[in-house]
Design a protein around this motif. Structure first.
Motif, PDB file in Angstrom:
ATOM      1  N   GLN A   1       0.813  -1.208   0.000  1.00  0.00           N
ATOM      2  CA  GLN A   1       0.000   0.000   0.000  1.00  0.00           C
ATOM      3  C   GLN A   1       0.849   1.261   0.000  1.00  0.00           C
ATOM      4  O   GLN A   1       0.638   2.180   0.781  1.00  0.00           O
ATOM      5  N   LYS A   2       1.808   1.257  -0.892  1.00  0.00           N
ATOM      6  CA  LYS A   2       2.652   2.433  -1.054  1.00  0.00           C
ATOM      7  C   LYS A   2       2.403   3.035  -2.421  1.00  0.00           C
ATOM      8  O   LYS A   2       2.114   2.319  -3.364  1.00  0.00           O
ATOM      9  N   PRO A   3       2.542   4.364  -2.533  1.00  0.00           N
ATOM     10  CA  PRO A   3       2.397   4.972  -3.853  1.00  0.00           C
ATOM     11  C   PRO A   3       3.529   4.517  -4.771  1.00  0.00           C
ATOM     12  O   PRO A   3       4.612   4.169  -4.305  1.00  0.00           O
ATOM     13  N   LEU A   4       3.252   4.510  -6.058  1.00  0.00           N
ATOM     14  CA  LEU A   4       4.259   4.115  -7.038  1.00  0.00           C
ATOM     15  C   LEU A   4       4.573   5.295  -7.941  1.00  0.00           C
ATOM     16  O   LEU A   4       3.677   5.890  -8.529  1.00  0.00           O
ATOM     17  N   LEU A   5       5.854   5.639  -8.026  1.00  0.00           N
ATOM     18  CA  LEU A   5       6.279   6.693  -8.947  1.00  0.00           C
ATOM     19  C   LEU A   5       6.863   6.046 -10.200  1.00  0.00           C
ATOM     20  O   LEU A   5       7.839   5.306 -10.130  1.00  0.00           O
ATOM     21  N   LEU A   6       6.231   6.312 -11.325  1.00  0.00           N
ATOM     22  CA  LEU A   6       6.697   5.765 -12.600  1.00  0.00           C
ATOM     23  C   LEU A   6       7.330   6.869 -13.412  1.00  0.00           C
ATOM     24  O   LEU A   6       6.712   7.902 -13.646  1.00  0.00           O
ATOM     25  N   GLU A   7       8.576   6.655 -13.822  1.00  0.00           N
ATOM     26  CA  GLU A   7       9.206   7.627 -14.694  1.00  0.00           C
ATOM     27  C   GLU A   7       9.595   6.951 -15.995  1.00  0.00           C
ATOM     28  O   GLU A   7       9.778   5.730 -16.038  1.00  0.00           O
ATOM     29  N   GLY A   8       9.753   7.742 -17.026  1.00  0.00           N
ATOM     30  CA  GLY A   8      10.156   7.208 -18.313  1.00  0.00           C
ATOM     31  C   GLY A   8       9.822   8.201 -19.394  1.00  0.00           C
ATOM     32  O   GLY A   8       9.133   9.183 -19.145  1.00  0.00           O
ATOM     33  N   GLU A   9      10.346   7.945 -20.589  1.00  0.00           N
ATOM     34  CA  GLU A   9      10.061   8.827 -21.716  1.00  0.00           C
ATOM     35  C   GLU A   9       8.561   8.867 -21.976  1.00  0.00           C
ATOM     36  O   GLU A   9       7.830   7.961 -21.574  1.00  0.00           O
ATOM     37  N   ALA A  10       8.125   9.905 -22.682  1.00  0.00           N
ATOM     38  CA  ALA A  10       6.714  10.000 -23.022  1.00  0.00           C
ATOM     39  C   ALA A  10       6.331   8.833 -23.925  1.00  0.00           C
ATOM     40  O   ALA A  10       7.110   8.413 -24.775  1.00  0.00           O
ATOM     41  N   GLY A  11       5.142   8.294 -23.701  1.00  0.00           N
ATOM     42  CA  GLY A  11       4.626   7.262 -24.593  1.00  0.00           C
ATOM     43  C   GLY A  11       5.152   5.862 -24.352  1.00  0.00           C
ATOM     44  O   GLY A  11       5.204   5.069 -25.277  1.00  0.00           O
ATOM     45  N   VAL A  12       5.569   5.530 -23.116  1.00  0.00           N
ATOM     46  CA  VAL A  12       6.001   4.161 -22.849  1.00  0.00           C
ATOM     47  C   VAL A  12       4.969   3.395 -22.022  1.00  0.00           C
ATOM     48  O   VAL A  12       5.223   2.293 -21.593  1.00  0.00           O
ATOM     49  N   GLY A  13       3.806   4.014 -21.796  1.00  0.00           N
ATOM     50  CA  GLY A  13       2.728   3.292 -21.117  1.00  0.00           C
ATOM     51  C   GLY A  13       2.609   3.548 -19.634  1.00  0.00           C
ATOM     52  O   GLY A  13       2.101   2.704 -18.908  1.00  0.00           O
ATOM     53  N   LYS A  14       3.047   4.714 -19.165  1.00  0.00           N
ATOM     54  CA  LYS A  14       2.969   5.001 -17.734  1.00  0.00           C
ATOM     55  C   LYS A  14       1.520   5.224 -17.297  1.00  0.00           C
ATOM     56  O   LYS A  14       1.060   4.634 -16.327  1.00  0.00           O
ATOM     57  N   THR A  15       0.833   6.082 -18.026  1.00  0.00           N
ATOM     58  CA  THR A  15      -0.549   6.391 -17.677  1.00  0.00           C
ATOM     59  C   THR A  15      -1.441   5.172 -17.857  1.00  0.00           C
ATOM     60  O   THR A  15      -2.357   4.924 -17.072  1.00  0.00           O
ATOM     61  N   GLU A  16      -1.111   4.388 -18.870  1.00  0.00           N
ATOM     62  CA  GLU A  16      -1.905   3.214 -19.194  1.00  0.00           C
ATOM     63  C   GLU A  16      -1.986   2.254 -17.997  1.00  0.00           C
ATOM     64  O   GLU A  16      -3.024   1.642 -17.763  1.00  0.00           O
ATOM     65  N   ILE A  17      -0.908   2.161 -17.236  1.00  0.00           N
ATOM     66  CA  ILE A  17      -0.887   1.224 -16.116  1.00  0.00           C
ATOM     67  C   ILE A  17      -2.015   1.498 -15.137  1.00  0.00           C
ATOM     68  O   ILE A  17      -2.679   0.586 -14.653  1.00  0.00           O
ATOM     69  N   ALA A  18      -2.257   2.791 -14.865  1.00  0.00           N
ATOM     70  CA  ALA A  18      -3.309   3.137 -13.915  1.00  0.00           C
ATOM     71  C   ALA A  18      -4.659   2.674 -14.444  1.00  0.00           C
ATOM     72  O   ALA A  18      -5.478   2.119 -13.708  1.00  0.00           O
ATOM     73  N   LYS A  19      -4.876   2.896 -15.737  1.00  0.00           N
ATOM     74  CA  LYS A  19      -6.151   2.492 -16.327  1.00  0.00           C
ATOM     75  C   LYS A  19      -6.320   0.974 -16.245  1.00  0.00           C
ATOM     76  O   LYS A  19      -7.386   0.471 -15.901  1.00  0.00           O
TER      77      LYS A  19
END
Lengths: 428, 312
Positions: B48-66
């Motif tokens: 139950q910890k927040p996850l910080l995802l970093e990476g270039e634009a368009g590698v699927g970071k936002t997609e993971i939340a969905k």
């Protein structure tokens, strides 16, 4: 060598597993990864939540808890691999439970607290010196120097010829060591007011341009719900970010050290200032210059930059800046200042292209050229000619007076974008 | 009570006993995650910890939340960050027009009891809950997924709010008191790394850096997300984009661009890559004029012929 549990929060990490993880944590810190005690706990939790028989899961669990930026991955991987090898070598059978015996060869911890104390002492001393040497604002301009069109030179109402005044107009390259030392002190006494920009946040203000609904409503309760008092707010202001890109190649040698001092002063205490230097390659020195002690900071920079007084490749340095740094440091309408004499050994087309890109991504692009102060100087070098169409302000930086003019310009870079002619960049 | 609960508490109707189970779940959602990402996501849910995802634009970071939200069958709450994002837009604001109207009505009926009015006026009824407050709303029956997108675009004041919220999962509204979450939300922060996130915030999070996909991964993603593209064309597309990332570009294409491009090529009725079709559709993968100029011509021709060999 079981180092004992001396940190209070590390007490939670008990048993052999806990001790091993603390050792791993120390080694990672020694390898340059800054880890808080909370992260070691998270690592312990994370590792016990996954299947201990899978090395990759254990590795990913530890990494997710410890690494906070991609550059740290290599150091982490090396330390983790070492740690894992030692665990296996020590007691292969008991691996699942992490019950390896004490790990040998642990690097000694640096005496961090002592170091910190030292830095604090030098810092306060430097500050004291700065206040002692502060120059009063009353000393005004006595006569015209080399005026530049964009500059409003303050009225020459005080005629005061002093050694100081002569020094203010003397080219740095002609100064004696004593005069340089004096110039340094004057630079440190300058008052810098960088441009402000309005943010989209609001703060309360008696004569603000916008009504603050929340406070107005609360106040209206005192008048039976009638909004008699209109509470107001205004947009919050912030210092405009400043990016300095300073040439330290051979031809700039006479100016570079003194200008670094000036750059250090600009960068100090201003969260939003970023500093880079280049000769043949670009190096970010923002962190090095964060140190309050000027001399230590500059020595630090000299040590960390390889091509001090080497050749110049301005185009390539700017390209590195554009590709690797611009998106990280050119936020919020930054002002970019390039300090260079424009002697470029690289490709002028590349320089023009990168200048065009840079100009498009910042609010103001200022080029400071120490040679511009010399009488009869014409920007005719190949590099300078290529870069000039993309420069918003082209100013000299050869003496104290020109630094003052710069300070004044930075103070009034308003929200209006500069007038720019569209100059197409040469095709790739 | 939420933060003091045992860390093993199930996060929703679907909980995962192991990394393998989660991996299978992600696959079922058509999300291709490597083992490192799957492990980190598993820990995000478990600890139950927040996850910080970093990476270039368009590698699927936002997609993971969905994907997580649909995998766990729980609502997705999204906070898109921008410069100047403040508490009123991120946490809560009072609904002033309705408060004014309410006052007027009270006035008209003449039933003005000061204390009662004050109490009503600053009650939950007039509170506009913004994404962060919505995420910890005690009325929820399960933990939502809270996506704090592009946190690097917000300014540092917001990070200070986040620090408070992400360590205690509670928010204090001066007029109302402290509101805390009954179920700790699953928090995903993303950053394109246009600036460094403060260390204090990073330390509260698990961290994962998503690289550009490898050849195999990109191929798998393309097969899963755009199955209508032929095997042969998919090979060519992936060889092309993989090689394109090696070219000196201002903005190399991400996975999102590859998918867009594959769909664009399909719409153009492409059977095999050709210099002509690449030329016509380059704007789908490259978003800067200099990059397009740079690639068009020799570079494109070279990449196309290599791609055709790979996908023959």
């Amino acid at each position: 060598m079981t180092d004992g549990v001396n940190h209070p929060s590390e007490a939670a990490l008990t048993g052999q597993i806990g001790r091993n993880l603390i050792v791993l944590g120390r080694r990672l810190r020694a390898a340059g990864i800054p880890i808080g005690p909370g992260q070691v706990l998270t690592m312990a939790e994370a590792m016990s939540a996954v299947d201990v028989r899978r090395r990759d899961d254990i590795y990913f669990a530890a990494r997710a808890a410890i690494v906070t930026r991609p550059e740290q991955r290599a150091a982490f991987d090396a330390e983790f691999a070492q740690f894992w090898r030692e665990l296996q070598g020590a007691e292969p059978a008991a691996l699942d439970a992490f019950t390896a015996s004490d790990t040998p060869g642990e690097p000694p911890l640096p005496d961090a607290s002592k170091k910190r104390q030292q830095t604090a002492e030098t810092a306060s001393a430097a500050e004291q010196e700065k206040t002692l040497l502060a120059v009063s604002e009353a000393e005004q301009e006595p006569e015209h120097g080399d005026d530049v069109e964009e500059m409003d030179v303050p009225p020459e109402d005080v005629l005061l010829f002093s050694a100081k005044e002569v020094l203010r107009k003397k080219d740095f390259s002609l100064c004696s060591p004593d005069e340089i030392a004096e110039a340094r002190r004057l630079i440190e006494g300058m008052d810098w007011n960088l441009g402000r920009r309005k943010t989209r946040r609001h703060v309360k203000a008696t004569h603000g341009e916008r009504i603050d609904p929340r406070r107005t409503l609360r106040a209206s309760l005192r008048h039976g719900g009638l909004p008699l008092e209109l509470k107001r707010q205004t947009r919050k202001e912030r210092t405009r970010p400043l990016v300095l890109i300073c040439d330290i190649s051979g031809s700039m040698d006479r100016y570079a050290r003194l200008l670094l001092r000036f750059v250090h002063l600009l960068g100090q205490g201003l969260e939003s200032t970023e500093v880079f230097v280049f000769g043949t390659r670009l190096t970010r020195i923002t962190r090095e210059l964060r140190r309050r002690d000027v001399d230590a900071a500059i020595t630090n920079v000299v040590n960390s930059v390889e091509d001090w007084s080497g050749g110049t490749r301005i185009g390539e340095a700017l390209k590195t800046f554009n590709f690797q740094w611009s998106r990280r440091v050119l936020r919020s309408n930054a002002t970019v200042v390039i300090i260079s004499d424009g002697w470029d050994r690289g490709d002028p087309d590349l320089l023009a292209r990168e200048m065009a890109r840079l100009q498009r991504s910042c609010r103001r692009l200022i080029w400071l050229n120490p040679l511009l102060g010399a009488p009869g100087y014409q920007p005719l070098t190949q590099g300078m000619r290529a870069a000039l169409p993309y420069v918003d302000h082209f100013l000299p930086v050869h003496n104290l007076q020109s630094l003052e003019a710069l300070a004044e310009l930075l103070g009034r870079v308003e929200d209006q974008p500069p007038l720019r002619r569209h100059v197409p960049a040469p095709a790739a | 009570m939420s933060t003091t609960e045992a860390p093993t508490a199930p996060v929703g109707p679907a909980s995962f006993a192991s990394v393998d189970e989660l991996e299978a779940g992600l696959r079922a959602q058509r999300y291709v995650a490597d083992r490192g990402l799957a492990t980190t996501l598993f820990l995000t849910l478990r600890l139950q910890k927040p996850l910080l995802l970093e990476g270039e634009a368009g590698v699927g970071k936002t997609e993971i939340a969905k994907v997580l939200s649909s995998l766990l069958d729980t609502p997705l709450i999204r906070l898109q960050c921008y410069e100047g994002l403040d508490a009123a837009s991120a946490i809560y604001e009072w609904d002033y027009p309705r408060q004014m109207l309410y006052l007027r009505t009270i006035e008209a009926t003449g039933a003005m009891d000061r204390e009662a009015v004050r109490h009503d006026l600053f009650g939950e009824e007039f509170l506009l809950k913004r994404p962060l407050l919505q995420a910890i709303d005690a009325a929820r029956d399960r933990a939502p997924v809270l996506l704090i997108d592009e946190v690097d675009r917000a300014d540092q004041e917001l990070e200070a709010f986040l620090l408070e919220l992400l360590s205690d999962f509670q928010v204090t509204v001066p007029e109302l008191g402290t509101m805390s979450a009954r179920h700790v939300p699953i928090v995903i922060l993303t950053s394109n790394r246009t600036r460094e996130i403060h260390d204090a915030l990073k330390r509260r999070c698990l961290y994962h850096w998503i690289d550009f996909p490898t050849f195999e991964k990109e191929h798998r993603i393309l097969a899963v997300r755009a199955p209508e593209v032929s095997q042969r064309l998919a090979m060519q597309i992936v060889s092309f984009t993989q090689a394109l990332r090696e070219v000196d570009l201002f903005k190399p294409p991400g996975m999102a661009e590859t998918l867009d491009w594959a769909r664009a090529l399909l719409a153009l009725g492409t059977v095999d890559l050709s210099e002509q079709v690449v030329d016509d559709s380059l704007g789908v993968i490259l978003k800067y004029q200099e990059d397009v100029d740079n690639v068009r011509g020799d570079v494109a021709r070279n990449l196309v012929s290599r791609a055709l060999m790979a996908g023959a």
